[in-house]
Design a protein around this motif. Sequence first.
Motif, mmCIF file in Angstrom:
data_model
loop_
_atom_site.group_PDB
_atom_site.id
_atom_site.type_symbol
_atom_site.label_atom_id
_atom_site.label_comp_id
_atom_site.label_asym_id
_atom_site.label_seq_id
_atom_site.Cartn_x
_atom_site.Cartn_y
_atom_site.Cartn_z
ATOM 1 N N MET A 37 -7.788 -0.503 -3.495
ATOM 2 C CA MET A 37 -7.977 -1.511 -2.452
ATOM 3 C C MET A 37 -8.861 -0.983 -1.319
ATOM 4 O O MET A 37 -9.071 -1.660 -0.316
ATOM 5 C CB MET A 37 -6.620 -1.956 -1.895
ATOM 6 C CG MET A 37 -5.691 -2.585 -2.918
ATOM 7 S SD MET A 37 -6.331 -4.081 -3.674
ATOM 8 C CE MET A 37 -5.919 -5.295 -2.420
ATOM 9 N N LYS A 38 -9.360 0.270 -1.505
ATOM 10 C CA LYS A 38 -10.308 0.887 -0.577
ATOM 11 C C LYS A 38 -9.731 0.999 0.842
ATOM 12 O O LYS A 38 -10.362 0.640 1.835
ATOM 13 C CB LYS A 38 -11.632 0.122 -0.570
ATOM 14 C CG LYS A 38 -12.330 0.115 -1.928
ATOM 15 C CD LYS A 38 -13.616 -0.669 -1.905
ATOM 16 C CE LYS A 38 -14.365 -0.543 -3.227
ATOM 17 N NZ LYS A 38 -13.593 -0.990 -4.395
ATOM 18 N N ARG A 39 -8.507 1.526 0.908
ATOM 19 C CA ARG A 39 -7.843 1.713 2.196
ATOM 20 C C ARG A 39 -7.416 3.172 2.349
ATOM 21 O O ARG A 39 -7.365 3.928 1.372
ATOM 22 C CB ARG A 39 -6.619 0.799 2.303
ATOM 23 C CG ARG A 39 -6.956 -0.689 2.309
ATOM 24 C CD ARG A 39 -5.691 -1.521 2.289
ATOM 25 N NE ARG A 39 -5.948 -2.953 2.270
ATOM 26 C CZ ARG A 39 -5.989 -3.714 3.342
ATOM 27 N NH1 ARG A 39 -5.801 -3.189 4.540
ATOM 28 N NH2 ARG A 39 -6.220 -5.007 3.235
ATOM 29 N N ASP A 40 -7.075 3.555 3.578
ATOM 30 C CA ASP A 40 -6.575 4.898 3.858
ATOM 31 C C ASP A 40 -5.075 4.957 3.599
ATOM 32 O O ASP A 40 -4.368 3.948 3.695
ATOM 33 C CB ASP A 40 -6.850 5.280 5.312
ATOM 34 C CG ASP A 40 -8.345 5.353 5.616
ATOM 35 O OD1 ASP A 40 -9.107 5.737 4.718
ATOM 36 O OD2 ASP A 40 -8.724 5.007 6.758
ATOM 37 N N LEU A 79 0.826 -1.215 0.000
ATOM 38 C CA LEU A 79 0.000 0.000 0.000
ATOM 39 C C LEU A 79 0.858 1.262 0.000
ATOM 40 O O LEU A 79 0.775 2.094 0.894
ATOM 41 C CB LEU A 79 -0.933 -0.005 1.224
ATOM 42 C CG LEU A 79 -1.856 -1.228 1.338
ATOM 43 C CD1 LEU A 79 -2.607 -1.210 2.648
ATOM 44 C CD2 LEU A 79 -2.813 -1.290 0.169
ATOM 45 N N ARG A 85 -5.254 -11.746 8.827
ATOM 46 C CA ARG A 85 -4.909 -10.329 8.670
ATOM 47 C C ARG A 85 -3.432 -10.125 8.369
ATOM 48 O O ARG A 85 -3.025 -9.031 7.980
ATOM 49 C CB ARG A 85 -5.320 -9.556 9.922
ATOM 50 C CG ARG A 85 -6.827 -9.360 10.015
ATOM 51 C CD ARG A 85 -7.218 -8.453 11.153
ATOM 52 N NE ARG A 85 -7.042 -9.100 12.443
ATOM 53 C CZ ARG A 85 -7.337 -8.523 13.617
ATOM 54 N NH1 ARG A 85 -7.796 -7.288 13.643
ATOM 55 N NH2 ARG A 85 -7.163 -9.184 14.749
ATOM 56 N N TRP A 100 -0.292 -10.936 5.944
ATOM 57 C CA TRP A 100 -0.189 -11.275 4.527
ATOM 58 C C TRP A 100 0.857 -12.340 4.207
ATOM 59 O O TRP A 100 0.907 -12.841 3.095
ATOM 60 C CB TRP A 100 0.186 -10.022 3.729
ATOM 61 C CG TRP A 100 -0.833 -8.951 3.753
ATOM 62 C CD1 TRP A 100 -2.119 -9.027 4.216
ATOM 63 C CD2 TRP A 100 -0.659 -7.614 3.276
ATOM 64 N NE1 TRP A 100 -2.754 -7.826 4.060
ATOM 65 C CE2 TRP A 100 -1.886 -6.935 3.493
ATOM 66 C CE3 TRP A 100 0.401 -6.935 2.696
ATOM 67 C CZ2 TRP A 100 -2.056 -5.598 3.132
ATOM 68 C CZ3 TRP A 100 0.234 -5.609 2.340
ATOM 69 C CH2 TRP A 100 -0.985 -4.951 2.550
ATOM 70 N N ILE A 102 -3.679 2.106 -3.291
ATOM 71 C CA ILE A 102 -4.343 2.214 -2.002
ATOM 72 C C ILE A 102 -5.829 2.499 -2.198
ATOM 73 O O ILE A 102 -6.695 1.888 -1.552
ATOM 74 C CB ILE A 102 -3.689 3.319 -1.145
ATOM 75 C CG1 ILE A 102 -2.252 2.935 -0.804
ATOM 76 C CG2 ILE A 102 -4.491 3.578 0.125
ATOM 77 C CD1 ILE A 102 -1.437 4.073 -0.228
ATOM 78 N N PRO A 141 -1.409 5.194 4.448
ATOM 79 C CA PRO A 141 -0.770 4.820 5.715
ATOM 80 C C PRO A 141 0.163 5.916 6.226
ATOM 81 O O PRO A 141 0.908 6.527 5.458
ATOM 82 C CB PRO A 141 0.013 3.566 5.344
ATOM 83 C CG PRO A 141 0.311 3.723 3.883
ATOM 84 C CD PRO A 141 -0.862 4.460 3.293
#
Length: 274
Positions: free
Chosen positions: A82-85, A73, A161, A163, A79, A87
């Motif tokens: 992948m629908k994430r904030d 990410l 959770r 990887w 990012i 980092p």
Amino acid sequence: MKLSTIHWRGTTAAARIEGERAIVLERFADVGDVLRAGAPSAVRAIEGPVIDRDAVDHAPLILAPSKIVCVGLNYRAHILEMKRDLPEYPVLFAKFADTLAAAGEDIALPAESPEIDWEGELAVVIGSTVRRASAEQAEDAIAGYTIANDVSMRDWQFRTREWLQGKIWERSTPLGPVLATPDEIPTDARMTTTVDGVQKQIGDIHDLVHGPVDLVRYVSTITTLRPGDVILTGTPGGVGHARDPREHLASGSAVEVTIDGIGTLRNRFVAEGS
């Protein structure tokens, strides 16, 4: 300057790539050996057997790095897909040396995973030992850059959770074909990934949330980085897992990752045992 690791007379050797020829540096077993000897600039003047570049049989660029640190990410486009904030700190995981494969090598698709994805990445190669590096020390510690395909077994990656289990399959991560010193990389360098000739990823390699110097600083705060260690900087948008419908690699798939100033990492994927 560009360096490679090749199969040579029953073993491996480093080679200096000059245009369409490769000069074999027989005293070095691989590019990591060159870096550990503190000799990257010195090999510019070393002569050796000359072979046609088209005849080169690549080995993994670094045969036995002490560390392979990967960043997840790290491209804004990836990012978001992948629908994430974004980092605040680098998202880190590791690989083992057994995961590395060569440019041009057939990569086995294990029967245990039907959801295998591509991830073209810029990889940083460390040239000197650093711990708790300043920005200047971190920049000086970067010997150059290469290309990686962080092939991911998505079904295994998202079982938990963490990887790791989707990222460390044996001989699954091609690295190469060359190490390009920083002066070889243009300021507007882009990376593209194609699967069977169809473009899937494109991105500006400088558009990272955490750039190479920041990553060397951050990782070296945690652990000593040594010559030949590798940092994979993350992948841009366009991976198969984020597509609708999702796409996965199949036996016979050909993946090419190209970065301006470095070249193209090509691999074919085949069913394991074929």
